[in-house]
Design a protein around this motif. Structure first.
Motif, PDB file in Angstrom:
ATOM      1  N   LYS A 182       0.830  -1.203   0.000  1.00 42.64           N
ATOM      2  CA  LYS A 182       0.000   0.000   0.000  1.00 42.64           C
ATOM      3  C   LYS A 182       0.866   1.256   0.000  1.00 42.64           C
ATOM      4  CE  LYS A 182      -3.618   2.311   2.703  1.00 42.64           C
ATOM      5  NZ  LYS A 182      -4.426   2.266   3.941  1.00 42.64           N
ATOM      6  N   VAL A 185       2.453   1.957  -3.444  1.00 41.50           N
ATOM      7  CA  VAL A 185       1.471   2.501  -4.391  1.00 41.50           C
ATOM      8  C   VAL A 185       1.047   3.906  -3.996  1.00 41.50           C
ATOM      9  CG1 VAL A 185      -0.865   2.206  -5.323  1.00 41.50           C
ATOM     10  CG2 VAL A 185       0.623   0.215  -5.005  1.00 41.50           C
ATOM     11  N   ALA A 186       0.950   4.158  -2.685  1.00 44.78           N
ATOM     12  CA  ALA A 186       0.388   5.414  -2.194  1.00 44.78           C
ATOM     13  C   ALA A 186       1.259   6.620  -2.512  1.00 44.78           C
ATOM     14  CB  ALA A 186       0.164   5.323  -0.683  1.00 44.78           C
ATOM     15  N   LEU A 189       0.996   7.837  -6.091  1.00 47.40           N
ATOM     16  CA  LEU A 189      -0.391   8.273  -6.259  1.00 47.40           C
ATOM     17  C   LEU A 189      -0.596   9.662  -5.671  1.00 47.40           C
ATOM     18  CD1 LEU A 189      -3.319   7.639  -7.103  1.00 47.40           C
ATOM     19  CD2 LEU A 189      -3.651   6.601  -4.840  1.00 47.40           C
ATOM     20  N   LEU A 190      -0.063   9.881  -4.471  1.00 52.92           N
ATOM     21  CA  LEU A 190      -0.196  11.187  -3.816  1.00 52.92           C
ATOM     22  C   LEU A 190       0.525  12.269  -4.606  1.00 52.92           C
ATOM     23  CD1 LEU A 190      -1.321  12.556  -1.220  1.00 52.92           C
ATOM     24  CD2 LEU A 190       0.939  12.238  -0.223  1.00 52.92           C
ATOM     25  N   GLY A 192       1.128  12.289  -7.830  1.00 50.13           N
ATOM     26  CA  GLY A 192       0.370  12.541  -9.050  1.00 50.13           C
ATOM     27  C   GLY A 192      -0.863  13.398  -8.804  1.00 50.13           C
ATOM     28  N   ILE A 193      -1.606  13.078  -7.740  1.00 50.13           N
ATOM     29  CA  ILE A 193      -2.809  13.854  -7.404  1.00 50.13           C
ATOM     30  C   ILE A 193      -2.447  15.296  -7.080  1.00 50.13           C
ATOM     31  CG2 ILE A 193      -4.644  14.124  -5.686  1.00 50.13           C
ATOM     32  CD1 ILE A 193      -4.763  11.061  -5.515  1.00 50.13           C
ATOM     33  N   LEU A 234      -3.850   7.488   2.979  1.00 49.21           N
ATOM     34  CA  LEU A 234      -3.231   6.538   2.061  1.00 49.21           C
ATOM     35  C   LEU A 234      -2.181   5.672   2.750  1.00 49.21           C
ATOM     36  CD1 LEU A 234      -2.779   8.820  -1.098  1.00 49.21           C
ATOM     37  CD2 LEU A 234      -4.424   6.954  -0.805  1.00 49.21           C
TER      38      LEU A 234
END
Length: 389
Positions: A182, A185-186, A189-190, A192-193, A234
């Motif tokens: 997790k 991946v997190a 992802l963070l 990118g957001i 996340l």
């Protein structure tokens, strides 16, 4: 006094801090140390005027977030990625050496294998607070030094989160593996957001209302705290979220304005942080842990600057910069304190091992702060010649 306990606590902390800071300046002593001493004096171990040190510590964590947010504002994202590649080897090798040394010393004092492993793990990290608080941010020729310090601390932060997740996961290996996946991946992802939000929402709003300084102040704080909360949802930490929030705004033309206006707010919460360190320590445990704690602290204070110095030279940094970075990272970390408390709550270590880690951490805070203050430029240097901001 009892009708408004939070207000009374804030009054005690900042009125007391004003007094001890005045005395410290006259005596040419470090302000950070005076805040820790004030915490010991007003905390449960001595006067008992501030009993809820955990509440103070929770409030002080906001200061750590603002500190990392402001440091993120100073860094170019591309340069940071290049530095992370360079400092990965430095961070991994140094962490392994520090853990091995701390674990062996703990084993010599007859701590259990599990306790020795956790004590060793607590040695791996350097203090984000000490490292960044004593780092000049507006002097151009210190910028690369600051980037090196930040990149090493950021990588250590990720290692610390993995360890904390493993402790929270308890005995279930499957849960720990899932948490690690997790985390992997997190993080992207963070990032990118945050990049998308800044480009399509934050910057357009900033351009439309950039003449209203109050709005810039509010939207900036909202972004910092909002991404910090998103990070925790996340499975990351508030600190990593705040750092990414700062990095995402580093190319903004108002980044300098943001940085200057948030510094007083950051310092308010950092006073709480150092006070909470002193208030949370039980002096009654000193006799049981003073010898192993002093030995571990001495080993880390001698070993960390030397190891960082040698490893940074191996990856191409010059001697002067490598030595300075080693000195600035030559202490244990607030993550060490968190690890000690969480491991005790999880019943993986005993009270003595937990206080050993806490006392050793505080001792390294004290000594390393003076080492930097007397030798390198800092915003709170005792000498006017070394005082830089």
């Amino acid at each position: 006094m009892t009708e408004h306990p939070i207000l009374f606590t804030i009054f005690l902390i900042f009125s007391g801090a004003a007094v001890v800071a005045t005395l410290a300046l006259y005596a040419r002593q470090a302000l950070l140390i005076s805040y820790i001493l004030l915490g010991v004096l007003l905390g449960p171990s001595v006067a008992g005027l501030v009993n809820d040190s955990e509440l103070v510590r929770e409030m002080s964590n906001i200061g750590i977030m603002f500190l990392l947010f402001l440091m993120g504002l100073e860094l170019n994202p591309r340069e940071l990625l290049l530095l992370l590649k360079k400092t990965t080897t430095v961070t991994v090798l140094s962490s392994a050496l520090f853990a091995l040394c701390g674990g062996l010393i703990a084993h010599l004092f007859d701590f259990t294998l599990t306790e020795s492993l956790i004590i060793g793990a607590a040695m791996m990290f350097s203090s984000t607070i000490i490292g960044l608080k004593l780092l000049p941010t507006t002097v151009l020729h210190h910028q690369h030094t600051g980037e090196l310090v930040i990149s090493i601390l950021l990588f250590q932060d990720l290692i610390a989160i993995l360890l904390l997740l493993a402790l929270k996961g308890g005995s279930g290996a499957e849960l720990s593996v899932l948490e690690i996946i997790k985390l992997v991946v997190a993080l992207p992802l963070l990032i990118g957001i945050s990049a998308l939000f800044v480009k399509y929402v934050f910057f357009p709003l900033m351009k439309k209302f950039d003449t209203i300084k109050e709005y810039i102040f509010l939207i900036t704080i909202g972004w910092c705290l909002g991404l910090a909360e998103a990070a925790t949802s996340l499975g990351l930490s508030h600190e990593i979220g705040a750092f990414i929030a700062g990095i995402s705004l580093a190319t903004s033309p108002v980044s300098f304005f943001i940085s200057e206006n948030l510094k007083p707010l950051r310092d308010f919460f950092l006073v709480l942080f150092f006070f909470s360190l002193g208030a949370g320590f039980d002096l009654a445990m000193l006799d049981d842990v003073i010898l192993p704690a002093a030995l571990i602290a001495t080993a880390m204070l001698l070993m960390k600057p030397l190891v960082f110095d040698r490893l940074l030279r191996l990856v191409g940094e010059n001697k002067a910069r490598s030595t300075e970075v080693g000195a600035r990272l030559g202490q244990m970390s607030e993550f060490s304190l968190l690890l000690a408390i969480l491991a005790l709550e999880s019943k993986l270590i005993g009270l003595e091992a937990s206080y050993l880690i806490q006392l050793a951490t505080l001792l390294t805070f004290l000594v390393s702060t003076y080492r930097v203050l007397f030798k390198y430029p800092t915003p709170i240097a005792l000498s006017a010649k070394l005082r830089r901001d």
